[in-house]
Design a protein around this motif. Structure first.
Motif, mmCIF file in Angstrom:
data_model
loop_
_atom_site.group_PDB
_atom_site.id
_atom_site.type_symbol
_atom_site.label_atom_id
_atom_site.label_comp_id
_atom_site.label_asym_id
_atom_site.label_seq_id
_atom_site.Cartn_x
_atom_site.Cartn_y
_atom_site.Cartn_z
ATOM 1 N N ILE A 231 0.898 -1.211 -0.114
ATOM 2 C CA ILE A 231 -0.049 0.014 0.065
ATOM 3 C C ILE A 231 0.737 1.231 0.185
ATOM 4 N N PRO A 232 1.202 1.816 -1.186
ATOM 5 C CA PRO A 232 1.910 3.136 -1.166
ATOM 6 C C PRO A 232 1.195 4.250 -0.651
ATOM 7 N N ILE A 233 2.038 5.065 0.104
ATOM 8 C CA ILE A 233 1.784 6.489 0.504
ATOM 9 C C ILE A 233 2.072 7.679 -0.282
ATOM 10 N N SER A 234 1.103 8.422 -0.769
ATOM 11 C CA SER A 234 1.479 9.669 -1.408
ATOM 12 C C SER A 234 1.576 10.592 -0.528
ATOM 13 N N THR A 235 2.569 11.346 -0.073
ATOM 14 C CA THR A 235 2.653 12.561 0.972
ATOM 15 C C THR A 235 2.423 13.836 0.129
ATOM 16 N N ILE A 236 1.802 14.645 1.074
ATOM 17 C CA ILE A 236 1.800 16.037 0.405
ATOM 18 C C ILE A 236 2.245 16.931 1.740
ATOM 19 N N SER A 237 3.200 17.724 1.445
ATOM 20 C CA SER A 237 3.677 18.556 2.463
ATOM 21 C C SER A 237 2.967 19.955 2.174
ATOM 22 N N PHE A 238 2.238 20.499 3.122
ATOM 23 C CA PHE A 238 1.483 21.449 2.573
ATOM 24 C C PHE A 238 1.851 22.684 3.658
ATOM 25 N N GLY A 239 2.192 23.779 3.002
ATOM 26 C CA GLY A 239 2.382 24.979 3.803
ATOM 27 C C GLY A 239 3.851 25.467 3.574
ATOM 28 N N THR A 240 4.253 26.496 4.363
ATOM 29 C CA THR A 240 5.557 27.026 3.963
ATOM 30 C C THR A 240 6.595 27.143 4.982
ATOM 31 N N GLU A 241 7.881 27.612 4.772
ATOM 32 C CA GLU A 241 8.879 27.602 5.780
ATOM 33 C C GLU A 241 8.323 28.833 6.747
ATOM 34 N N TRP A 242 7.742 29.765 6.590
ATOM 35 C CA TRP A 242 7.596 30.945 7.588
ATOM 36 C C TRP A 242 6.276 30.887 8.382
ATOM 37 N N GLY A 243 5.429 29.844 8.229
ATOM 38 C CA GLY A 243 4.129 29.574 8.839
ATOM 39 C C GLY A 243 4.536 29.854 10.512
ATOM 40 N N THR A 244 3.494 30.590 11.153
ATOM 41 C CA THR A 244 3.219 30.682 12.556
ATOM 42 C C THR A 244 1.978 30.554 12.948
ATOM 43 N N VAL A 245 1.757 29.976 14.317
ATOM 44 C CA VAL A 245 0.611 29.935 15.035
ATOM 45 C C VAL A 245 0.494 30.240 16.439
ATOM 46 N N GLU A 246 -0.492 30.624 16.924
ATOM 47 C CA GLU A 246 -0.713 30.973 18.311
ATOM 48 C C GLU A 246 -0.991 29.637 19.174
ATOM 49 N N ILE A 247 -0.161 29.119 20.047
ATOM 50 C CA ILE A 247 -0.267 28.093 20.684
ATOM 51 C C ILE A 247 -0.159 28.038 22.138
ATOM 52 N N PRO A 248 -1.428 27.597 22.946
ATOM 53 C CA PRO A 248 -1.363 27.821 24.580
ATOM 54 C C PRO A 248 -0.504 26.982 25.011
ATOM 55 N N ASP A 249 0.161 27.645 26.231
ATOM 56 C CA ASP A 249 1.158 27.051 26.889
ATOM 57 C C ASP A 249 0.586 26.132 28.311
ATOM 58 N N SER A 250 1.400 25.670 29.014
ATOM 59 C CA SER A 250 0.756 24.896 30.140
ATOM 60 C C SER A 250 -0.318 25.847 30.939
ATOM 61 N N GLU A 251 -0.126 27.235 30.923
ATOM 62 C CA GLU A 251 -0.746 27.883 31.903
ATOM 63 C C GLU A 251 -1.857 28.488 31.000
ATOM 64 N N GLY A 252 -1.871 28.115 29.798
ATOM 65 C CA GLY A 252 -3.048 28.537 29.225
ATOM 66 C C GLY A 252 -2.720 30.042 28.390
ATOM 67 N N GLU A 253 -1.580 30.407 28.463
ATOM 68 C CA GLU A 253 -1.387 31.585 27.668
ATOM 69 C C GLU A 253 -0.743 31.497 26.263
ATOM 70 N N LEU A 254 -1.241 32.157 25.473
ATOM 71 C CA LEU A 254 -0.928 31.850 24.024
ATOM 72 C C LEU A 254 0.488 32.511 23.633
#
Length: 333
Positions: A231-254
């Protein structure tokens, strides 16, 4: 009207007969002209006849001979490679739904573009193809088992939810299990239908650790398992090298974090499984990738009969020759 092979090549021998007919016509025309010059009053002939006969008098015969050639090719049973929709195939669409998919480097964001392109991909696959849908973040989730209900798959794509962490291997293993289940359900077939996994992701595996290469849930271990199952897997790398996102830390701070695509891992997954690696950084590029996969997965090339176009064109040209003879000479050639 391409030709790869003939199933009744003996009929091509009739081309020799057609060539002899053409040669005979040329000889008859020359003899007729010699006979006319020999027994005709040349002075009178110059007054009542045009200086040179119209070349259009040969059109009817030329069309008839061409029609015979086309009909002969049709009789020889030409075959050609044709693309036909697959009626026995399974496609598992596996999509990364980790929080990094909220990155807006691909407008409006990665996940919305992935949803739009994914639904179009499902729409374009032939109706007989079984499609399953798996998402993965901290674990793999089978949202739709392989089915020909493509509308159900599109509805599931519309309703995906993002979550923390990235368990790429779990997504692959979940898809493999769904394929195995379908093969068990189908039972009596001599062999299970051909299957392919289409994996789209934008970041590194975090569960288990990328360095834990012996873990059964590691993405590379899962890719090798897919290879062993054919079963071959066709992979798609989607996005760029400079993408950013807000992620909450352990205390809920973004906090804003970089989420570059992980081409290297996705390319290796494709290589280990016997599949192909693709890269996309926009809706247009992602759609183009899916179009390529749709051609590869949804259709197969078979050798089929190609005589019909030759037969129809032969009949049309032959009929044109008859009409030309009647209009120009008021009789058949």
């Amino acid at each position: 009207m391409s030709i790869s092979h003939f199933t009744a090549q003996i009929w091509l021998g009739f081309l020799v007969v057609i060539a002899l007919i053409a040669l005979g016509y040329v000889v008859v025309q020359r003899n007729r002209r010699k006979h006319m010059l020999m027994f005709t009053n040349l002075a009178l002939l110059e007054k009542v006849a045009p200086s040179r006969p119209s070349p259009f008098r040969h059109v009817a015969v030329a069309l008839l001979l061409t029609g015979l050639v086309l009909l002969t090719v049709a009789a020889a049973g030409p075959t050609a490679i044709k693309k036909v929709p697959r009626n026995r195939a399974t496609v598992m669409l596996v999509v990364d739904v980790s929080l990094s998919m909220e990155a807006t480097d691909v407008a409006p964001n990665r996940i919305q573009v992935a949803q739009e392109a994914g639904k179009e991909f499902v729409d374009d696959l032939p109706e007989g193809v079984n499609i399953g849908f798996v998402t993965f973040a901290g674990t793999g989730s089978l949202l739709v088992s392989p089915t020909t209900d493509h509308d159900g798959v599109k509805a599931a794509i519309d309703n995906i939810k993002l979550a923390q962490r990235t368990a790429t291997g779990e997504g692959i293993l979940t898809a493999l299990q769904a394929i195995d289940t379908l093969a068990t359900v189908l039972g009596g077939a001599s062999e299970p239908p051909p299957a392919r996994i289409v994996l789209m992701s934008d970041g590194k595996q975090t569960v288990p650790s990328i360095d834990d290469i012996n873990n059964p849930s590691h993405e590379f271990v899962a890719a090798r398992l897919a290879k062993s199952k054919g079963i071959p897997i066709s992979t798609i790398s989607f996005g760029t090298e400079w993408g950013t996102v807000e992620i909450p830390d352990s205390e809920g701070e973004l906090s804003r974090a970089r989420v570059p695509v992980d081409d290297e891992s996705l390319r290796k997954i494709a290589d280990l499984s016997g599949g192909e690696f693709f890269k996309a950084a926009s809706l247009t590029e992602l759609t183009s990738v899916y179009d390529t996969l749709e051609e590869q997965i949804g259709y197969e090339s078979i050798m089929g009969d190609a005589s019909r176009p030759w037969l129809l064109l032969g009949l049309l040209v032959t009929a044109s020759g008859v009409v030309a003879g009647l209009l120009y000479r008021q009789r058949l050639p």
